[in-house]
Design a protein around this motif. Structure first.
Motif, mmCIF file in Angstrom:
data_model
loop_
_atom_site.group_PDB
_atom_site.id
_atom_site.type_symbol
_atom_site.label_atom_id
_atom_site.label_comp_id
_atom_site.label_asym_id
_atom_site.label_seq_id
_atom_site.Cartn_x
_atom_site.Cartn_y
_atom_site.Cartn_z
ATOM 1 N N UNK A 141 -10.275 -27.490 4.613
ATOM 2 C CA UNK A 141 -9.773 -26.436 3.737
ATOM 3 C C UNK A 141 -8.243 -26.517 3.726
ATOM 4 N N UNK A 142 -7.716 -27.462 2.976
ATOM 5 C CA UNK A 142 -6.275 -27.699 2.946
ATOM 6 C C UNK A 142 -5.557 -26.584 2.196
ATOM 7 N N UNK A 143 -4.263 -26.511 2.430
ATOM 8 C CA UNK A 143 -3.431 -25.458 1.858
ATOM 9 C C UNK A 143 -2.210 -26.061 1.187
ATOM 10 N N UNK A 144 -1.850 -25.560 0.013
ATOM 11 C CA UNK A 144 -0.591 -25.903 -0.646
ATOM 12 C C UNK A 144 0.382 -24.753 -0.431
ATOM 13 N N UNK B 168 8.502 -23.027 4.206
ATOM 14 C CA UNK B 168 8.038 -21.652 4.415
ATOM 15 C C UNK B 168 7.349 -21.461 5.770
ATOM 16 N N UNK B 169 7.030 -22.552 6.469
ATOM 17 C CA UNK B 169 6.387 -22.429 7.769
ATOM 18 C C UNK B 169 7.361 -21.851 8.791
ATOM 19 N N UNK B 170 6.934 -20.780 9.464
ATOM 20 C CA UNK B 170 7.771 -20.222 10.530
ATOM 21 C C UNK B 170 7.133 -20.398 11.907
ATOM 22 N N UNK B 171 5.805 -20.614 11.950
ATOM 23 C CA UNK B 171 5.144 -20.840 13.234
ATOM 24 C C UNK B 171 3.703 -21.274 12.965
ATOM 25 N N UNK B 172 3.101 -21.897 13.978
ATOM 26 C CA UNK B 172 1.667 -22.171 13.922
ATOM 27 C C UNK B 172 1.170 -22.418 15.331
ATOM 28 N N UNK B 173 -0.142 -22.239 15.517
ATOM 29 C CA UNK B 173 -0.761 -22.641 16.768
ATOM 30 C C UNK B 173 -1.989 -23.470 16.439
ATOM 31 N N UNK B 174 -2.441 -24.215 17.405
ATOM 32 C CA UNK B 174 -3.518 -25.154 17.161
ATOM 33 C C UNK B 174 -2.963 -26.491 16.707
ATOM 34 N N UNK B 175 -3.717 -27.192 15.870
ATOM 35 C CA UNK B 175 -3.311 -28.512 15.388
ATOM 36 C C UNK B 175 -3.202 -28.465 13.874
ATOM 37 N N UNK B 176 -1.975 -28.444 13.366
ATOM 38 C CA UNK B 176 -1.721 -28.367 11.924
ATOM 39 C C UNK B 176 -0.755 -29.482 11.548
ATOM 40 N N UNK B 177 -1.096 -30.223 10.519
ATOM 41 C CA UNK B 177 -0.248 -31.292 10.008
ATOM 42 C C UNK B 177 0.322 -30.911 8.649
ATOM 43 N N UNK C 201 -0.719 -28.552 3.868
ATOM 44 C CA UNK C 201 -1.016 -28.313 5.284
ATOM 45 C C UNK C 201 -2.508 -28.496 5.515
ATOM 46 N N UNK C 202 -2.844 -29.128 6.648
ATOM 47 C CA UNK C 202 -4.252 -29.336 6.997
ATOM 48 C C UNK C 202 -4.401 -29.270 8.510
ATOM 49 N N UNK C 203 -5.615 -28.952 8.954
ATOM 50 C CA UNK C 203 -5.875 -28.909 10.389
ATOM 51 C C UNK C 203 -6.669 -27.685 10.799
ATOM 52 N N UNK C 204 -6.576 -27.359 12.091
ATOM 53 C CA UNK C 204 -7.278 -26.205 12.662
ATOM 54 C C UNK C 204 -6.280 -25.365 13.449
ATOM 55 N N UNK C 205 -6.274 -24.069 13.194
ATOM 56 C CA UNK C 205 -5.363 -23.179 13.905
ATOM 57 C C UNK C 205 -4.909 -22.052 13.012
ATOM 58 N N UNK C 206 -3.873 -21.357 13.430
ATOM 59 C CA UNK C 206 -3.289 -20.271 12.652
ATOM 60 C C UNK C 206 -1.892 -20.683 12.201
#
Length: 225
Positions: free
Chosen positions: A34-37, A42-51, A77-82
């Motif tokens: 479930x990829x995201x455009x 705009x990314x300020x933070x993430x946890x898990x594994x996001x590319x 953006x793709x991967x698993x996490x928040x």
């Protein structure tokens, strides 16, 4: 440090794809497949594994420029996490489309599901006013969309009576609404922020218009001759 001090600022588990944290931050639950455009930067933070990668080749360059500005970029953006996104402290509005279409002033788009279709389409009913073709970003399909508003946005129902909006305050609207433009001659001191002639956009029909409590001076439409 007392953990209770920060408890009110922690992002809550919502169980949905997109949610708003403290009105200024978008939280996206990332799942493989479930990829995201989103707007680059705009990314300020993430946890898990996001590319993060460049915008997909299938996205037309004109759509990318409408969203991010001339020379701007989108990211995938793709991967698993928040994943947490923000845009200069703007207020976030989250919508879910269910086989629907939404017309968006491109600069207000923060993120959307990559499965949605982004296209540049003409804005009907306004060509006579501009003397040229006006185009806007249309998002179609089923999925999540996050918009940015300069201040808490307001949704206006256009079904009961015609609704007029300052184009500089316009964020998005339901496609299929009847649109027309109205000029206000020599009234710029009272309506709008410009000089000379001011104009408003009228909407009528089954649907809604989203406006922000700020008259953004950036380009709200792309004018293509």
């Amino acid at each position: 440090m007392d953990s209770q001090t920060l408890s009110a600022h922690r992002a809550a588990a919502t169980g949905v794809r997109m949610s708003v944290h403290s009105s200024k931050t978008l939280k996206v639950t990332m799942v493989t497949g479930q990829d995201l455009i989103a707007k680059a930067g705009s990314m300020i933070a993430y946890d898990g594994y996001v590319q993060f990668d460049g915008a997909p080749a299938s996205l037309r360059r004109s759509a990318e420029e409408m969203v991010s500005g001339e020379g701007g970029k989108l990211m995938l953006a793709r991967g698993d996490g928040d994943l947490y996104l923000a845009d200069y402290g703007g207020d976030i509005l989250v919508l879910h489309l269910n086989g629907e279409a939404l017309s968006v002033n491109g600069a207000t788009l923060l993120a959307c599901d990559a499965s949605l279709d982004l296209a540049i389409e003409p804005v009907k009913g306004l060509a006579k006013l501009s003397g040229s073709g006006l185009t806007n970003l249309v998002i179609k399909g089923t999925g999540w969309v996050a918009l940015v508003s300069r201040g808490i946005p307001m949704a206006l129902d256009c079904a009961e009576r015609e609704t007029y909006v300052d184009p500089d305050a316009l964020v998005a609207w339901t496609t299929g609404l009847e649109m027309k433009a109205r000029r206000t001659i020599k009234a710029s001191a009272l309506i709008g922020r410009g000089s000379g002639e001011a104009f408003q956009i009228g909407f009528k029909g089954q649907g809604f218009v989203v406006v922000q409590p700020s008259e953004d001076t950036g380009d709200r439409f792309k004018i293509r001759g």
